[in-house]
Design a protein around this motif. Structure first.
Motif, PDB file in Angstrom:
ATOM      1  N   ARG A  16    -103.227 -13.775 -15.645  1.00 13.04           N
ATOM      2  CA  ARG A  16    -104.442 -13.045 -15.250  1.00 13.04           C
ATOM      3  C   ARG A  16    -105.383 -13.880 -14.365  1.00 13.04           C
ATOM      4  NH1 ARG A  16    -106.405  -8.088 -14.160  1.00 13.04           N
ATOM      5  NH2 ARG A  16    -108.607  -8.349 -13.785  1.00 13.04           N
TER       6      ARG A  16
ATOM      7  N   TRP B  24     -97.924  -3.458 -18.814  1.00 16.58           N
ATOM      8  CA  TRP B  24     -96.659  -3.258 -18.091  1.00 16.58           C
ATOM      9  C   TRP B  24     -95.703  -4.342 -18.557  1.00 16.58           C
ATOM     10  CZ3 TRP B  24     -96.529  -2.620 -11.982  1.00 16.58           C
ATOM     11  CH2 TRP B  24     -95.198  -2.512 -11.559  1.00 16.58           C
TER      12      TRP B  24
ATOM     13  N   SER C  44    -100.475 -13.437 -19.084  1.00 17.17           N
ATOM     14  CA  SER C  44    -100.495 -14.898 -18.985  1.00 17.17           C
ATOM     15  C   SER C  44    -100.934 -15.399 -17.607  1.00 17.17           C
ATOM     16  CB  SER C  44     -99.117 -15.454 -19.351  1.00 17.17           C
ATOM     17  OG  SER C  44     -98.123 -14.704 -18.717  1.00 17.17           O
TER      18      SER C  44
ATOM     19  N   ARG D 283    -104.249 -16.295 -10.225  1.00 17.52           N
ATOM     20  CA  ARG D 283    -103.769 -15.797  -8.923  1.00 17.52           C
ATOM     21  C   ARG D 283    -104.432 -16.470  -7.744  1.00 17.52           C
ATOM     22  NH1 ARG D 283    -103.832 -10.016 -10.045  1.00 17.52           N
ATOM     23  NH2 ARG D 283    -104.118 -10.698 -12.173  1.00 17.52           N
TER      24      ARG D 283
ATOM     25  N   SER E  69     -91.607  -5.779 -19.071  1.00 13.58           N
ATOM     26  CA  SER E  69     -90.234  -5.657 -18.557  1.00 13.58           C
ATOM     27  C   SER E  69     -89.367  -4.825 -19.483  1.00 13.58           C
ATOM     28  CB  SER E  69     -89.595  -7.043 -18.404  1.00 13.58           C
ATOM     29  OG  SER E  69     -90.377  -7.828 -17.550  1.00 13.58           O
TER      30      SER E  69
HETATM   31  C1  LIG Z   1     -92.940  -5.917 -13.126  1.00 10.01           C
HETATM   32  C2  LIG Z   1     -93.802  -6.528 -14.212  1.00 10.01           C
HETATM   33  C3  LIG Z   1     -93.221  -6.877 -15.418  1.00 10.01           C
HETATM   34  C4  LIG Z   1     -93.982  -7.493 -16.405  1.00 10.01           C
HETATM   35  N1  LIG Z   1     -93.370  -7.845 -17.573  1.00 10.01           N
HETATM   36  C5  LIG Z   1     -94.071  -8.543 -18.494  1.00 10.01           C
HETATM   37  C6  LIG Z   1     -93.421  -8.970 -19.691  1.00 10.01           C
HETATM   38  O1  LIG Z   1     -92.247  -8.642 -19.933  1.00 10.01           O
HETATM   39  N2  LIG Z   1     -94.131  -9.714 -20.563  1.00 10.01           N
HETATM   40  C7  LIG Z   1     -95.444 -10.045 -20.326  1.00 10.01           C
HETATM   41  O2  LIG Z   1     -96.033 -10.754 -21.146  1.00 10.01           O
HETATM   42  N3  LIG Z   1     -96.114  -9.604 -19.221  1.00 10.01           N
HETATM   43  C8  LIG Z   1     -95.444  -8.862 -18.312  1.00 10.01           C
HETATM   44  N4  LIG Z   1     -96.089  -8.388 -17.192  1.00 10.01           N
HETATM   45  C9  LIG Z   1     -97.552  -8.500 -17.105  1.00 10.01           C
HETATM   46  C10 LIG Z   1     -98.004  -9.772 -16.419  1.00 10.01           C
HETATM   47  O3  LIG Z   1     -97.882 -10.853 -17.297  1.00 10.01           O
HETATM   48  C11 LIG Z   1     -99.470  -9.599 -15.986  1.00 10.01           C
HETATM   49  O4  LIG Z   1     -99.562  -8.545 -15.058  1.00 10.01           O
HETATM   50  C12 LIG Z   1    -100.000 -10.880 -15.354  1.00 10.01           C
HETATM   51  O5  LIG Z   1    -100.142 -11.888 -16.335  1.00 10.01           O
HETATM   52  C13 LIG Z   1    -101.352 -10.690 -14.678  1.00 10.01           C
HETATM   53  O6  LIG Z   1    -102.299 -10.221 -15.620  1.00 10.01           O
HETATM   54  P1  LIG Z   1    -103.088  -8.852 -15.388  1.00 10.01           P
HETATM   55  O7  LIG Z   1    -102.094  -7.728 -15.490  1.00 10.01           O
HETATM   56  O8  LIG Z   1    -104.111  -8.793 -16.481  1.00 10.01           O
HETATM   57  O9  LIG Z   1    -103.701  -8.925 -14.022  1.00 10.01           O
HETATM   58  C14 LIG Z   1     -95.363  -7.751 -16.193  1.00 10.01           C
HETATM   59  C15 LIG Z   1     -95.944  -7.364 -14.971  1.00 10.01           C
HETATM   60  C16 LIG Z   1     -95.175  -6.769 -14.000  1.00 10.01           C
HETATM   61  C17 LIG Z   1     -95.823  -6.369 -12.685  1.00 10.01           C
END
Ligand SMILES: Cc1cc2nc3c(=O)[nH]c(=O)nc-3n(C[C@H](O)[C@H](O)[C@H](O)COP(=O)(O)O)c2cc1C
Length: 227
Positions: free
Chosen positions: A200, A155, A198, A203, A157
């Motif tokens: 992960r 996911w 980044s 939390r 941005s």
């Molecule tokens: C609304 C939203 C936007 C995000 N945008 C980015 C992004 O632009 N770049 C990025 O590296 N991670 C992005 N992420 C991912 C997060 O970095 C990631 O969900 C977080 O590090 C937790 O890791 P996990 O998804 O493995 O649990 C986004 C997550 C969300 C919910």
């Protein structure tokens, strides 16, 4: 039986993780269209409180009352989009992910027409907050449905993919706001680089984000931020 279902659902939720798969050369385009349509269909069972403003139901090809939209781009489309971004000098990680993806889902939410002057991206109303929340639930549904099928996802941005040029290329109405560019990757990504999210492992424990409350009707508003 109930325990088995809970185990499966809990397992999928915990298994979902950000995987940014990045390739320098385009991977073979796998046909994931039927699978992506199934993900979008399941994702659409998200809860939603308010219906989308009429302008959104009437302005594009998508007419639902739900406050989100999914625009699906298949693997060939991802490769073509990569090429267009490269030709415009885009040096971000987005083209590298489009080289690996089996599909991209542009997930948008549908803001209400503003009733007053807007200084930011959208009018800060409770209705809009609930539209974003509902769209976020739909996105998470899609990611979980992907995870359940062994599909890696990310996911984002969106960066360049949230701009008017990219919206124009995909025929996304300009009144919609991108909530996320969802990258879906094939199981076999060869030598491609894979990066985690980044945050992960940052939390904390459940006790850091959830607690039972003790009711105290004499507690002042100022004290409520404490224990
Ligand atoms: C609304 C939203 C936007 C995000 N945008 C980015 C992004 O632009 N770049 C990025 O590296 N991670 C992005 N992420 C991912 C997060 O970095 C990631 O969900 C977080 O590090 C937790 O890791 P996990 O998804 O493995 O649990 C986004 C997550 C969300 C919910």
């Amino acid at each position: 039986m109930v325990e088995d279902r809970a185990k499966v659902v809990d397992g999928v939720i915990r298994e979902r993780r950000t995987s940014k798969v990045m390739a320098d050369a385009p991977l073979p385009a796998v046909d994931a269209r039927a699978m992506v349509e199934a993900l979008a269909a399941t994702a659409g069972w998200a809860p939603f409180h308010r219906v989308a403003a009429r302008v959104h139901q009437e302005s594009g090809a998508l007419t639902s009352i739900v406050p989100w939209r999914f625009y699906l781009l298949d693997a060939d489309g991802c490769r073509a989009l990569r090429q267009a971004l490269l030709e415009r000098g885009n040096t971000s990680k987005i083209p590298r992910m489009l080289a690996a993806a089996s599909a991209l889902v542009q997930a948008t939410w549908l803001p209400n027409p503003p009733k007053g002057p807007v200084t930011g991206l959208f009018e800060a109303t409770e209705e809009n907050m609930e539209h974003v929340a509902a769209a976020g639930a739909a996105v998470q549904n899609l990611l979980l449905a992907a995870t359940a099928r062994g599909i890696r996802s990310y996911w984002s941005s969106g960066a360049a993919l949230r701009g008017p040029e990219a919206f124009g290329w995909m025929g996304i109405p300009s009144g919609e706001i991108l909530l996320g560019s969802l990258f879906l990757f094939p199981a076999d990504t060869g030598e491609a680089e894979v990066s985690p999210g980044s945050h992960r492992d940052r939390r904390g424990a459940p006790a850091d984000w959830a607690r039972w409350v003790d009711l105290d009707f004499d507690r002042g508003v100022a004290a409520a931020g404490g224990a």
